[in-house]
Design an enzyme around this catalytic site. Structure first.
Site, PDB file in Angstrom:
ATOM      1  N   TRP A  48     -12.195 -38.402 -67.257  1.00 20.39           N
ATOM      2  CA  TRP A  48     -13.248 -37.684 -66.562  1.00 20.39           C
ATOM      3  C   TRP A  48     -14.193 -38.756 -65.997  1.00 20.39           C
ATOM      4  CZ3 TRP A  48     -10.065 -35.335 -69.653  1.00 20.39           C
ATOM      5  CH2 TRP A  48     -10.052 -33.942 -69.866  1.00 20.39           C
TER       6      TRP A  48
ATOM      7  N   VAL B 191      -7.038 -39.035 -62.988  1.00 18.94           N
ATOM      8  CA  VAL B 191      -8.500 -39.007 -63.015  1.00 18.94           C
ATOM      9  C   VAL B 191      -8.995 -37.617 -62.658  1.00 18.94           C
ATOM     10  CG1 VAL B 191      -8.851 -41.460 -62.558  1.00 18.94           C
ATOM     11  CG2 VAL B 191      -8.669 -39.883 -60.643  1.00 18.94           C
ATOM     12  N   LYS B 192     -10.021 -37.211 -63.360  1.00 20.06           N
ATOM     13  CA  LYS B 192     -10.686 -35.939 -63.094  1.00 20.06           C
ATOM     14  C   LYS B 192     -12.029 -36.238 -62.441  1.00 20.06           C
ATOM     15  CE  LYS B 192     -12.975 -32.013 -65.317  1.00 20.06           C
ATOM     16  NZ  LYS B 192     -13.500 -31.460 -66.582  1.00 20.06           N
ATOM     17  N   GLN B 193     -12.307 -35.532 -61.355  1.00 19.98           N
ATOM     18  CA  GLN B 193     -13.535 -35.791 -60.627  1.00 19.98           C
ATOM     19  C   GLN B 193     -14.063 -34.505 -60.009  1.00 19.98           C
ATOM     20  OE1 GLN B 193     -16.486 -37.169 -60.141  1.00 19.98           O
ATOM     21  NE2 GLN B 193     -15.416 -39.177 -60.077  1.00 19.98           N
TER      22      GLN B 193
END
Length: 352
Positions: free
Chosen positions: A201, A238-240
């Site tokens: 995150w 990836v978390k965005q």
């Protein structure tokens, strides 16, 4: 879901999102999600065989199995936003089993949650849906509240639970960010040794990122750089947040930037700003999943579709949506998750 239904949900904005042609980074330069993404992208890496196997398990589960896209249900808000505030709209989700049921019946690739939630039902469900254990959290009972992610358990504990992946948050820009980078990098190294996928995150936290009533926490340039730092410590995904604006470096007057970041590598269009996030993940080698954001009620379905369309057309890997799904009756939550997934299943919605 047919494209017509998606068009109906988007309403007057349908053409803005569905017909847009990206004129910044050409799609031919991107490593795009595909059924064989592990073979095409990750076999070249230093990830070991068990990690590649678990990555494939993630990609082969749920309604999006075999597409290269991910639909993940994340429920760690009981810590991040307090349990009462998070579950008051639907108290059923105080019971961890209902969280897992929502992910299973909603056709998700995986469920991401805390050590406590997943551990309490692991023997019943760990072999039925991939588990992603969130390693660290920002708890809100300490006073005054601070932006500080701390470890709540160990990588080995997640592995013993049967998890295929671990997740962690770094608050880039915060006072504690450098300690978090070191802790998460070490955790990800051990997770890879044990064969687990790593998901980061890549969030921003600093009151100085707000200026003149504009919040740059979701600025394309700042979040893009956060993603680049995340993949540097070997996040596999990836978390965005979806970009809401751009020009954070310029308007806040810090860091380094180049005017071409805003004229050639991006634009004001949401798809271009999201593509800039993807470019910072090694041109899409590390997949981008955008977060669904808070539940706003009646507009949730449209908002979720907008985020999914922008992510997919930019070249992203999927959506990780929690509050919009669990802060409503389970039947409606399942419908929302399925609607998100239908965007990725729709072959007429293509890379911009």
């Amino acid at each position: 879901m047919s494209t017509k239904k998606i068009v109906d949900l988007l309403g007057d904005e349908a053409s803005h999102y569905l017909d847009y042609t990206c004129k910044t980074i050409d799609k031919s330069l991107l490593h795009l999600p595909s059924p064989d993404v592990v073979d095409k992208v990750w076999v070249q890496s230093d990830r070991n065989t068990p990690t590649l196997n678990n990555f494939q398990i993630l990609l082969n589960h749920g309604r999006l199995a075999g597409t290269g896209y991910l639909s993940i249900l994340p429920v760690d808000q009981g810590i991040e936003h307090t349990a009462g505030a998070s579950f008051a709209p639907n108290p059923l989700y105080f019971d961890p089993e209902n969280i897992i049921r929502l992910a299973v019946e909603g056709g998700c690739n995986a469920v991401a949650s805390t050590f406590g939630v997943l551990g309490s039902v692991a023997r019943k469900y760990a072999h039925k849906i991939p588990f992603i254990v969130k390693l660290n959290h920002n708890e809100l009972l300490s006073y005054p509240n601070t932006y500080n992610q701390i470890m709540f358990g160990s990588v080995k504990e997640a592995w013993n639970m049967g998890a295929v992946a671990v997740g962690a948050t770094i608050y880039f820009g915060s006072e504690e960010s450098r300690r978090q980078i070191i802790e998460v990098a070490e955790a990800f190294e051990y997770a890879h040794e044990l064969g687990m996928v790593t998901i980061l995150w890549c969030y921003l936290r600093n009151e100085a990122f707000k200026k003149d009533d504009v919040d740059y926490h979701a600025s394309a340039d700042l979040t893009g750089q956060a993603n680049h730092l995340g993949v540097t410590i070997k996040a596999d995904i990836v978390k965005q947040k979806l970009p809401a604006n751009n020009g954070g470096f310029v308007n806040l007057g810090f860091g380094k930037s180049d005017k071409r970041m805003y004229t050639e590598l991006s634009s004001v269009h949401p798809i271009d700003m999201c593509r800039y996030q993807i470019v910072n993940g090694y041109m899409g080698r590390v997949g981008l999943i955008n977060s669904g954001g808070e539940s706003l009620g009646a507009s949730d379905m449209k908002d979720a579709v907008v985020t999914a369309v922008v992510n997919k057309r930019a070249g992203g890997m999927g959506l990780i949506s929690g509050r919009k799904a669990f802060q409503r009756p389970m039947k409606e939550g399942i419908e929302l998750l399925n609607t998100i997934q239908d965007v990725y299943l729709d072959k007429d919605i293509t890379i911009a």
